[in-house]
Every structure is written in C-alpha cells, then in structure tokens.
Design a protein around this motif. Structure first.
Motif, PDB file in Angstrom:
ATOM      1  N   LEU A 426       0.828  -1.206   0.000  1.00  0.00           N
ATOM      2  CA  LEU A 426       0.000   0.000   0.000  1.00  0.00           C
ATOM      3  C   LEU A 426       0.861   1.254   0.000  1.00  0.00           C
ATOM      4  O   LEU A 426       0.554   2.236  -0.701  1.00  0.00           O
ATOM      5  N   ALA A 427       1.934   1.258   0.777  1.00  0.00           N
ATOM      6  CA  ALA A 427       2.841   2.400   0.791  1.00  0.00           C
ATOM      7  C   ALA A 427       3.504   2.586  -0.564  1.00  0.00           C
ATOM      8  O   ALA A 427       3.691   3.716  -1.038  1.00  0.00           O
ATOM      9  N   PHE A 428       3.849   1.474  -1.219  1.00  0.00           N
ATOM     10  CA  PHE A 428       4.481   1.570  -2.532  1.00  0.00           C
ATOM     11  C   PHE A 428       3.543   2.187  -3.561  1.00  0.00           C
ATOM     12  O   PHE A 428       3.902   3.135  -4.265  1.00  0.00           O
ATOM     13  N   PHE A 429       2.335   1.658  -3.655  1.00  0.00           N
ATOM     14  CA  PHE A 429       1.412   2.177  -4.661  1.00  0.00           C
ATOM     15  C   PHE A 429       0.986   3.618  -4.360  1.00  0.00           C
ATOM     16  O   PHE A 429       0.649   4.368  -5.274  1.00  0.00           O
ATOM     17  N   TYR A 430       1.012   3.988  -3.102  1.00  0.00           N
ATOM     18  CA  TYR A 430       0.690   5.358  -2.704  1.00  0.00           C
ATOM     19  C   TYR A 430       1.698   6.340  -3.290  1.00  0.00           C
ATOM     20  O   TYR A 430       1.375   7.479  -3.594  1.00  0.00           O
ATOM     21  N   ASP A 431       2.945   5.888  -3.449  1.00  0.00           N
ATOM     22  CA  ASP A 431       4.053   6.796  -3.773  1.00  0.00           C
ATOM     23  C   ASP A 431       4.846   6.353  -4.997  1.00  0.00           C
ATOM     24  O   ASP A 431       5.963   6.803  -5.215  1.00  0.00           O
ATOM     25  N   MET A 432       4.268   5.454  -5.820  1.00  0.00           N
ATOM     26  CA  MET A 432       5.020   4.827  -6.902  1.00  0.00           C
ATOM     27  C   MET A 432       5.395   5.789  -8.030  1.00  0.00           C
ATOM     28  O   MET A 432       6.346   5.535  -8.765  1.00  0.00           O
ATOM     29  N   ASN A 433       4.672   6.892  -8.134  1.00  0.00           N
ATOM     30  CA  ASN A 433       4.944   7.791  -9.261  1.00  0.00           C
ATOM     31  C   ASN A 433       6.355   8.357  -9.241  1.00  0.00           C
ATOM     32  O   ASN A 433       6.918   8.712 -10.283  1.00  0.00           O
ATOM     33  N   VAL A 434       6.972   8.425  -8.057  1.00  0.00           N
ATOM     34  CA  VAL A 434       8.309   9.014  -7.975  1.00  0.00           C
ATOM     35  C   VAL A 434       9.345   8.170  -8.711  1.00  0.00           C
ATOM     36  O   VAL A 434      10.395   8.679  -9.123  1.00  0.00           O
ATOM     37  N   LEU A 435       9.057   6.884  -8.931  1.00  0.00           N
ATOM     38  CA  LEU A 435      10.021   6.048  -9.642  1.00  0.00           C
ATOM     39  C   LEU A 435      10.149   6.458 -11.108  1.00  0.00           C
ATOM     40  O   LEU A 435      11.111   6.077 -11.782  1.00  0.00           O
ATOM     41  N   GLY A 436       9.171   7.227 -11.600  1.00  0.00           N
ATOM     42  CA  GLY A 436       9.256   7.740 -12.959  1.00  0.00           C
ATOM     43  C   GLY A 436      10.057   9.020 -13.071  1.00  0.00           C
ATOM     44  O   GLY A 436      10.246   9.542 -14.177  1.00  0.00           O
ATOM     45  N   ALA A 471     -12.520  -7.896   7.737  1.00  0.00           N
ATOM     46  CA  ALA A 471     -11.678  -6.698   7.814  1.00  0.00           C
ATOM     47  C   ALA A 471     -11.092  -6.336   6.462  1.00  0.00           C
ATOM     48  O   ALA A 471     -10.730  -5.179   6.224  1.00  0.00           O
ATOM     49  N   ASP A 472     -10.999  -7.327   5.556  1.00  0.00           N
ATOM     50  CA  ASP A 472     -10.381  -7.071   4.254  1.00  0.00           C
ATOM     51  C   ASP A 472     -11.144  -6.044   3.427  1.00  0.00           C
ATOM     52  O   ASP A 472     -10.551  -5.311   2.640  1.00  0.00           O
ATOM     53  N   ARG A 473     -12.457  -5.977   3.602  1.00  0.00           N
ATOM     54  CA  ARG A 473     -13.262  -5.135   2.715  1.00  0.00           C
ATOM     55  C   ARG A 473     -12.905  -3.654   2.800  1.00  0.00           C
ATOM     56  O   ARG A 473     -12.727  -2.995   1.779  1.00  0.00           O
ATOM     57  N   TYR A 474     -12.806  -3.144   4.026  1.00  0.00           N
ATOM     58  CA  TYR A 474     -12.563  -1.713   4.180  1.00  0.00           C
ATOM     59  C   TYR A 474     -11.436  -1.399   5.170  1.00  0.00           C
ATOM     60  O   TYR A 474     -10.645  -0.498   4.947  1.00  0.00           O
ATOM     61  N   ILE A 475     -11.379  -2.147   6.270  1.00  0.00           N
ATOM     62  CA  ILE A 475     -10.416  -1.839   7.322  1.00  0.00           C
ATOM     63  C   ILE A 475      -8.986  -2.057   6.837  1.00  0.00           C
ATOM     64  O   ILE A 475      -8.122  -1.190   7.001  1.00  0.00           O
ATOM     65  N   ALA A 476      -8.728  -3.209   6.216  1.00  0.00           N
ATOM     66  CA  ALA A 476      -7.393  -3.525   5.723  1.00  0.00           C
ATOM     67  C   ALA A 476      -7.225  -3.214   4.235  1.00  0.00           C
ATOM     68  O   ALA A 476      -6.134  -3.380   3.695  1.00  0.00           O
ATOM     69  N   ALA A 477      -8.294  -2.756   3.593  1.00  0.00           N
ATOM     70  CA  ALA A 477      -8.236  -2.312   2.195  1.00  0.00           C
ATOM     71  C   ALA A 477      -7.584  -3.342   1.278  1.00  0.00           C
ATOM     72  O   ALA A 477      -6.655  -3.044   0.521  1.00  0.00           O
ATOM     73  N   ALA A 478      -8.083  -4.579   1.336  1.00  0.00           N
ATOM     74  CA  ALA A 478      -7.524  -5.649   0.504  1.00  0.00           C
ATOM     75  C   ALA A 478      -8.050  -5.555  -0.924  1.00  0.00           C
ATOM     76  O   ALA A 478      -9.101  -4.969  -1.189  1.00  0.00           O
ATOM     77  N   GLY A 479      -7.300  -6.158  -1.850  1.00  0.00           N
ATOM     78  CA  GLY A 479      -7.783  -6.321  -3.218  1.00  0.00           C
ATOM     79  C   GLY A 479      -7.485  -5.187  -4.163  1.00  0.00           C
ATOM     80  O   GLY A 479      -7.830  -5.256  -5.344  1.00  0.00           O
ATOM     81  N   HIS A 480      -6.865  -4.124  -3.672  1.00  0.00           N
ATOM     82  CA  HIS A 480      -6.507  -3.015  -4.559  1.00  0.00           C
ATOM     83  C   HIS A 480      -5.216  -3.311  -5.322  1.00  0.00           C
ATOM     84  O   HIS A 480      -4.512  -4.281  -5.049  1.00  0.00           O
ATOM     85  N   TYR A 481      -4.911  -2.479  -6.296  1.00  0.00           N
ATOM     86  CA  TYR A 481      -3.615  -2.456  -6.968  1.00  0.00           C
ATOM     87  C   TYR A 481      -3.190  -3.812  -7.514  1.00  0.00           C
ATOM     88  O   TYR A 481      -2.076  -4.289  -7.295  1.00  0.00           O
ATOM     89  N   GLY A 482      -4.112  -4.436  -8.220  1.00  0.00           N
ATOM     90  CA  GLY A 482      -3.783  -5.692  -8.877  1.00  0.00           C
ATOM     91  C   GLY A 482      -3.929  -6.913  -8.007  1.00  0.00           C
ATOM     92  O   GLY A 482      -3.733  -8.035  -8.479  1.00  0.00           O
ATOM     93  N   ASN A 483      -4.261  -6.718  -6.739  1.00  0.00           N
ATOM     94  CA  ASN A 483      -4.519  -7.845  -5.841  1.00  0.00           C
ATOM     95  C   ASN A 483      -3.384  -8.874  -5.891  1.00  0.00           C
ATOM     96  O   ASN A 483      -3.589 -10.036  -6.187  1.00  0.00           O
TER      97      ASN A 483
END
Length: 577
Positions: A426-436, A471-483
């Motif tokens: 989650l931290a990576f996808f939050y800030d991944m644009n800087v790698l460009g 907890a995966d649905r909203y609390i842990a925010a599972a399934g985003h960013y390609g799962n």
C-alpha cells in the motif's frame, strides 16, 4: 460552615502548581465565573491578593507590580467581556516582557456560539497580548488530570522563558459550591533548566537515554554520550531511526515481549532526546528528563519532571565524572537480555520479519536504508544492522505516504552510495509515481513486501483482527492495486528502467537476495518484490513476541486480557497456521 478549597479539580491543580512554582501575587476582579478560583485563593494565606473592580486597571496594576517586584503576577476575571479589558495592559506586558498570568474563567467552551449568557469566544487571541495560551476544561478522568497538569506547567514556565512575557489560561468552572477540600493535591511538577541554571543531581539507580528519531550524529556528539554512559553506568535505548552508533547502543524492540516485563525496563531516570520514535518498547522510568534545544514540554512517557533547553552535548558533558572509572554492568545486562531472546528465535514463516532477520546483517557497509511505517519499521527494528549503515523512516507525520519519495530524495545526495528501502504494497502504490522521476539513479534498491492489503490491521493484536476476513473489505483495504498481481509492478519497474526481482517463498528468496544486496553499483536500480500472506505476517509477529515470559498465567490469557475476547478466534487460527 468553614470554607477551604473548592472541589473543582482543575482549580486545585492551578493553585497547587502556582504555589510550587512560587507564584503568589494576584490581582482579582469580582465575578461569578471566577468565584471558585478567587474564593479558594483567599482561604490560603500563601497568596497575596489585591482587588480591582476595573479589569483594564487591574492589568496595568499587574504590570506595575510585576516590573517593580520582579515576580509573576496573576490576573483573575469572570466571563463575558471582562477579559477584553485586559488587552491594553497585556499588550503593554507583551512588549515589555512582563510575567503576567491572565486567568480568565469561563463556562464550558462547548457553549460558545449558542447565545448562552456571558459566554464569549477566547479561543483566538491577538498575536501580541500573550506569548502562550491554553484552555483548561473541567476534569473527568485521569487523562484529563494529566492534560491539565501539563498545560498549567507549560503556562507557568512560559512566564519567564526566553525573556518572559504574559501568558493566558482559560479556566473552566462548574460553579461548584463545595469548599470542603482541606489540602491541595500534589500536582505533577515540571521544571525547565537553561544553561545558566543550577542543574539537578542525577538520581540513584538505573539511568537510560531514550533516542527518538535523530539527525546524523557527529563524532563529538557520540563520544560525549559514550563518556556520559561510561561515567554513570547508563545505556542508550535505540531503534533504527535513532542513528546512534556508539558503544552503549541497545536495540530494544526484540525485548518487547507480549507477556514479559524485563527488570531492565525499570529505571530511576530516563533521559529523552531526539524527536518522534517508531519504537513501541515500554519503559518504566520513575522520572523523565527531556533534553532538547527547543525547550518544549514533550511528555511522551507521562513521567516528565524536567526539561533542559540546551544542546545534548552541553547536558551530557555536565554529568560526566572525571574520575576515569568506567561502568557498563547495565549495558551487559541489556545485551544479555537481547542475546538470550535473539538466540531463542524459532523458525519464522515467510514474512517481513523473516526477511529482516535474513537481510539485516548483510546490508552493505556505508549504505543507507529507509523503512516504511508501520510493519516494515517494526520488523527491522528487531534486528541489528551494520554500524556504518544509517537508517530513516518518515515517523514525523507517521503516514504511509512519501516514504519512497524520501528515499529517492536521499539517494540524490550521493550517487556513489547505495540507498535501500523496505515498504509494504500500500505504501508503494501510494508513492510509486516518484520512480518515474528522471533523476532516479542506479544507486537505488527497493524491497516491496506485497501482501495485498494493509496487513497491520490483520495482526493478532490489532482491533481490526476481531473482524476476521471481514476486515479485508474496508479496514485492511484488501484487493486493490492488482490484488498481488505477479506482473503489475514487474512491468512498471522494468519499463522505468529497473532491474526486477521477485520471490514468493523462502526458496525463491534465497535465489535472489544476494543480487539485491550486491555491494557494487549495478547498471540499473533494483526492485525486489516479495509476496507474503497476512496470516503469516501476523503469525511471525506473534511468534517473535512470545519467546520470553514472566507473567503468571498462559499466553492465551495474557492476550485475552490485552486485546479482548474478540480476537481469540483469530489468534487460534494464526497459531494453527
């Protein structure tokens, strides 16, 4: 019936701390809202009270009395517009740096804006009538007592700090008619020391230095702290954001066991330096001294008794004994505790903690490593890294955003040095644009621990664990960013010019980690993506925190007591694997 002090606890604390800090002169104006304060003061012969019906005049009387006597003077007025009349006199005090403490009594500030008689809004003050302002509500519990004591200490200490000046306390009342309190409570006192003051003696017993996040240490800073520790049998409690690399370093996170309270955590004195820490190890000091050039009251451990407004070097140098005798028994005790637990670590599941245990000793010398919060920093704080490696984490704001950008920014300072980073997905996808960013160099190495969710919220000791898979649905925010896609980050990284490595189990990891840690610059930056499971992450954390124990009862009963019955099913599932 004979009258004593009012039953309002916040008023009692104000009176107690005024007396301890030596503030006795008072100019009181009549009113109902400040009645409990003034009535309590007049029952105590300690206070030297003068009456003034006109608040405007009262403030100027205070100016004259403070300037002539050299002592702080308290002003007390009721609600409504009474306090407005203090403004001319407080302006005078501000520009002359006169120590005037204006205590404006008030009803509960929740009444502001609701046409309640005699309730005005004092929450915002002009910049030049008070150097410091606090609101003191009525007290309902122990947390309120702590907050009240801190604020009142802050206010009184500001009267003389940095040349002095006027200070404002907005003090709530409940209009109590109970004046039966015969003795004031002993409120917690905090003192501030500057370089010209007489320093207190160190107490007898264990002394520890706790270092929060800290800028790079120079040689002199390290040597002075080492000399202080050697002279006073002290140790330095660290995590990887402290960056202290001296002889008396103790990495304590591993000792933070769930059902174990080590004797070494009990101290006579803890000296607190640095800023916010990501270290959750519990210490039990009798008192805390904070040393920082900012001189601010930061009561992290709720045991603060003194603040030293000065550099760390000046403070530690003062307490070094020149007898040449070196003490290190406390250091040896701490090292033995750490080594005992470290050597008892069982086999861990594939997880951030397992990865940290494998990589931490082999981070290349003279490199730098950044950690994401919370899981990555906590996992790596369990294990030592080479002494020449500096380490950082964005614990200032303590959010998941910006970690990789901070790493990239650091890597720009020296293109010939390796810069490592460890982050969750989650931290990576939050800030991944800087790698460009086209400034990214080949000195960058990023490890992504991809478990497909915010695994922090699935750990056995987190309140979110009580919800299980839900907890995966909203609390842990599972399934985003390609799962946990095996190709999404791979294509992104390779298209941006990174060398990509991956591992989904211990065997695969063993095949790639040496390439990730190679000490020479490679032709491309490297990104290593590791796929883990949140249940394994939680099990690893539970396992490493269950090595040592000294509490009565089973680990199960301890966990139930600590985190509640709702997590028991989740814990059983973790333990079963």
């Amino acid at each position: 019936m004979e009258k004593y002090y009012v039953s309002e606890r916040n008023v009692q604390i104000v009176l107690s701390l005024l007396k301890v800090h030596g503030v006795r002169k008072v100019i009181a104006s009549p009113g109902a809202t400040n009645l409990t304060l003034v009535a309590s003061m007049q029952q105590d012969p300690y206070f030297e009270i003068y009456s003034s019906v006109d608040e405007r005049s009262a403030a100027y009387i205070a100016c004259g009395l403070a300037a002539e006597s050299g002592e702080p003077v308290v002003l007390s007025c009721t609600g409504a517009t009474a306090s407005r009349n203090y403004m001319p006199g407080l302006t005078e005090a501000f520009y002359r740096k006169l120590p005037i403490l204006a205590i404006t009594s008030t009803q509960n500030i929740s009444k502001i804006g609701h046409h309640v008689a005699q309730v005005i809004d004092r929450r915002s003050l002009p910049n030049d009538i008070a150097k410091f302002s606090v609101n003191i509500p009525a007290i309902n519990d122990a947390s309120d007592v702590w907050a009240c004591e801190i604020k009142v200490n802050q206010a009184i200490l500001e009267l003389k700090r940095q040349g002095g000046g006027p200070v404002h306390i907005n003090l709530a009342t409940t209009y109590s008619r109970d004046y039966s309190i015969k003795e004031l409570p002993k409120a917690h006192v905090i003192n501030r020391f500057c370089m010209e003051d007489k320093f207190p003696e160190l107490p007898e017993g264990r002394v520890g230095v706790f270092v929060g996040s800290h800028l790079k240490w120079n040689k002199e800073q390290t040597e002075i702290l080492d000399a202080f520790c050697a002279s006073n049998n002290a140790v330095v409690f660290c995590d990887h954001t402290s960056n202290y690399k001296g002889k008396y370093r103790v990495l304590v996170s591993l000792i933070a066991q769930d059902n174990y309270e080590p004797e070494l955590s009990h101290l006579a004195l803890l000296i607190h330096i640095g800023e916010i820490s990501g270290n959750y190890f519990k210490l039990n000091p009798k008192e805390v001294w904070r040393v920082n050039a900012d001189g601010e009251i930061r009561d992290t451990f709720q045991r603060l008794s003194s603040v030293f407004e000065m550099s760390e070097q000046i403070f530690f140098k003062y307490y070094i004994k020149n007898d040449g005798i070196i003490f290190d028994s406390y250091l040896q005790e701490c090292r033995a505790e750490y080594n005992n637990i470290f050597e008892s670590i069982p086999e861990l599941p594939f997880s951030n903690i397992w990865i940290a245990s494998k990589l931490s000793p082999y981070i290349p010398e003279n490199s730098v490593i950044h950690f994401g919060i919370l899981n990555s920093l906590r996992s790596w704080n369990l294990f030592e890294i080479p002494g020449s490696v500096y380490s950082y984490s964005n614990v200032g704001g303590f959010g998941i955003d910006g970690g990789i950008s901070s790493l990239v920014g650091a890597s720009l300072s020296n293109k010939n040095k390796l810069y490592f980073g460890v982050f969750g997905d989650l931290a990576f996808f939050y800030d991944m644009n800087v790698l460009g960013n086209h400034h990214v160099g080949n000195n960058l190495r990023i490890l992504i621990v991809n478990n497909g969710k915010g695994t922090e919220f699935k750990n056995y000791d987190h309140p979110g664990a009580a919800f299980g898979e839900d907890a995966d649905r909203y609390i842990a925010a599972a399934g985003h960013y390609g799962n946990k896609s095996r190709t999404l980050i791979k294509h992104y990284a390779e298209d941006l010019g990174f060398e990509y490595l991956a591992a989904a189990d211990k065997h695969e990891f063993e095949q790639v980690y040496e390439r990730f840690l190679t000490s020479s610059l490679t032709s491309k930056p490297i990104l290593l993506e590791v796929f883990t499971d949140s249940e394994d992450e939680s099990k690893a954390l539970l396992t490493i925190r269950s090595i040592q124990k000294n509490f009565k009862g089973t680990m199960k009963s301890f966990i139930i007591k600590s985190v509640g019955l709702n997590t028991v099913k989740s814990i059983k599932k973790i333990l079963k694997g």
